[in-house]
Design a protein around this motif. Sequence first.
Motif, PDB file in Angstrom:
ATOM      1  N   ARG A   1      -1.189  -4.360  -7.079  1.00 16.62           N
ATOM      2  CA  ARG A   1      -1.883  -5.384  -7.681  1.00 16.62           C
ATOM      3  C   ARG A   1      -0.953  -6.111  -8.944  1.00 16.62           C
ATOM      4  O   ARG A   1       0.133  -6.533  -8.375  1.00 16.62           O
ATOM      5  CB  ARG A   1      -3.222  -5.184  -8.577  1.00 16.62           C
TER       6      ARG A   1
ATOM      7  N   CYS B   1     -11.084   6.659 -12.068  1.00 18.41           N
ATOM      8  CA  CYS B   1     -10.639   5.498 -11.409  1.00 18.41           C
ATOM      9  C   CYS B   1     -11.483   5.233 -10.227  1.00 18.41           C
ATOM     10  O   CYS B   1     -11.911   3.980 -10.216  1.00 18.41           O
ATOM     11  CB  CYS B   1      -9.156   5.486 -11.123  1.00 18.41           C
TER      12      CYS B   1
ATOM     13  N   THR C   1       3.617  -1.444 -11.366  1.00 18.71           N
ATOM     14  CA  THR C   1       2.607  -2.083 -10.731  1.00 18.71           C
ATOM     15  C   THR C   1       1.587  -1.339 -10.951  1.00 18.71           C
ATOM     16  O   THR C   1       1.301  -0.260 -10.558  1.00 18.71           O
ATOM     17  CB  THR C   1       2.942  -2.337  -9.154  1.00 18.71           C
ATOM     18  N   GLU C   2       0.155  -2.182 -11.079  1.00 13.82           N
ATOM     19  CA  GLU C   2      -1.132  -1.518 -11.004  1.00 13.82           C
ATOM     20  C   GLU C   2      -1.418  -1.276  -9.753  1.00 13.82           C
ATOM     21  O   GLU C   2      -1.471  -1.771  -8.952  1.00 13.82           O
ATOM     22  CB  GLU C   2      -1.921  -2.777 -11.744  1.00 13.82           C
ATOM     23  N   ALA C   3      -2.060  -0.012  -9.754  1.00 15.11           N
ATOM     24  CA  ALA C   3      -2.466   0.655  -8.246  1.00 15.11           C
ATOM     25  C   ALA C   3      -3.952   0.882  -8.326  1.00 15.11           C
ATOM     26  O   ALA C   3      -4.487   1.232  -9.404  1.00 15.11           O
ATOM     27  CB  ALA C   3      -1.842   1.973  -7.991  1.00 15.11           C
ATOM     28  N   VAL C   4      -4.549   0.187  -7.355  1.00 15.84           N
ATOM     29  CA  VAL C   4      -6.092   0.282  -7.153  1.00 15.84           C
ATOM     30  C   VAL C   4      -6.417   1.292  -5.780  1.00 15.84           C
ATOM     31  O   VAL C   4      -5.963   1.024  -5.035  1.00 15.84           O
ATOM     32  CB  VAL C   4      -6.683  -0.949  -7.296  1.00 15.84           C
ATOM     33  N   ILE C   5      -7.198   2.164  -6.019  1.00 14.73           N
ATOM     34  CA  ILE C   5      -7.611   3.044  -5.040  1.00 14.73           C
ATOM     35  C   ILE C   5      -8.303   2.275  -3.949  1.00 14.73           C
ATOM     36  O   ILE C   5      -9.345   1.621  -4.233  1.00 14.73           O
ATOM     37  CB  ILE C   5      -8.297   4.338  -5.384  1.00 14.73           C
TER      38      ILE C   5
ATOM     39  N   GLN D   1       1.045  -1.048  -0.145  1.00  7.17           N
ATOM     40  CA  GLN D   1      -0.169   0.002   0.214  1.00  7.17           C
ATOM     41  C   GLN D   1       1.029   1.339  -0.006  1.00  7.17           C
ATOM     42  O   GLN D   1       1.945   1.390   0.322  1.00  7.17           O
ATOM     43  CB  GLN D   1      -0.917  -0.009   1.251  1.00  7.17           C
TER      44      GLN D   1
ATOM     45  N   GLU E   1     -11.313   0.977 -12.015  1.00  9.82           N
ATOM     46  CA  GLU E   1     -10.203   0.479 -12.563  1.00  9.82           C
ATOM     47  C   GLU E   1      -8.885   1.106 -12.058  1.00  9.82           C
ATOM     48  O   GLU E   1      -8.852   2.099 -11.204  1.00  9.82           O
ATOM     49  CB  GLU E   1     -10.074   0.976 -14.075  1.00  9.82           C
ATOM     50  N   GLY E   2      -7.718   0.581 -12.205  1.00 17.16           N
ATOM     51  CA  GLY E   2      -6.450   1.224 -11.627  1.00 17.16           C
ATOM     52  C   GLY E   2      -5.669   1.797 -12.727  1.00 17.16           C
ATOM     53  O   GLY E   2      -6.032   2.258 -13.783  1.00 17.16           O
TER      54      GLY E   2
ATOM     55  N   VAL F   1      -3.570   3.542  -2.184  1.00 14.51           N
ATOM     56  CA  VAL F   1      -3.751   2.713  -3.282  1.00 14.51           C
ATOM     57  C   VAL F   1      -2.931   1.382  -2.855  1.00 14.51           C
ATOM     58  O   VAL F   1      -1.980   1.093  -1.932  1.00 14.51           O
ATOM     59  CB  VAL F   1      -2.841   3.101  -4.557  1.00 14.51           C
ATOM     60  N   GLU F   2      -3.464   0.159  -3.524  1.00 18.98           N
ATOM     61  CA  GLU F   2      -2.921  -1.286  -3.118  1.00 18.98           C
ATOM     62  C   GLU F   2      -2.339  -1.462  -4.660  1.00 18.98           C
ATOM     63  O   GLU F   2      -3.150  -1.577  -5.666  1.00 18.98           O
ATOM     64  CB  GLU F   2      -3.966  -2.081  -2.713  1.00 18.98           C
TER      65      GLU F   2
END
Length: 196
Positions: A88, A37, A66-70, A20, A42-43, A85-86
């Motif tokens: 993925r 997003c 790295t893909e980041a998702v909120i 994170q 979506e990331g 963000v985390e």
Amino acid sequence: MQIHELPLFPLSTVLFPGGQLSLRIFEPRYLDLVKRCARSGEGFGICLILDGREAGEPAIPAALGTEAVIVDFAMTDDGLLGITVEGRRRFHVERTRVRNDGLLLGDVSWRPEPAPEALRDEHALLSVLLARILDKAGLEHDGVGKGALAEAAHVGWRLAEWLPLDPTERQQLLQLDDPHERLQWLLGRLPDFQPE
């Protein structure tokens, strides 16, 4: 190889899968990105900056990110938008282009992630080290060699976050596909972190 368009957010730090990161958002291009997003789920991509700065002109990103998702957002004390963000999936940037608003877009291919593998005996010390770090940080875990602390990829990613490495070393670890190779690299660096 399938190519996907992904907005990129170059930073002076590395985000790992499962990790994170807290960000303060103030530039219009990134405020629009976060709104989009948040609505779509979506990331976006986080890449280490190779040349340039986080604010202002678009920076040159590393080819692997790295893909980041909120996962959370709030207003910061200084009135800015703060998001968490985390990480993925990892991706490789094939091409980039800059939109009129300065947002960097990447054509990316997703990196294959190996199936979860158990920690090997020669890396057991790293599970102990990670457990101690998590204890000091007040974070819960299942115990040494149990649950996530028994998984090679998880132990490697979390130590890559917590150990005092410079951003280029973190990027090098992100680029390694084999979790055991990542752990071996970290094991080799342990003497550097011992107090004199």
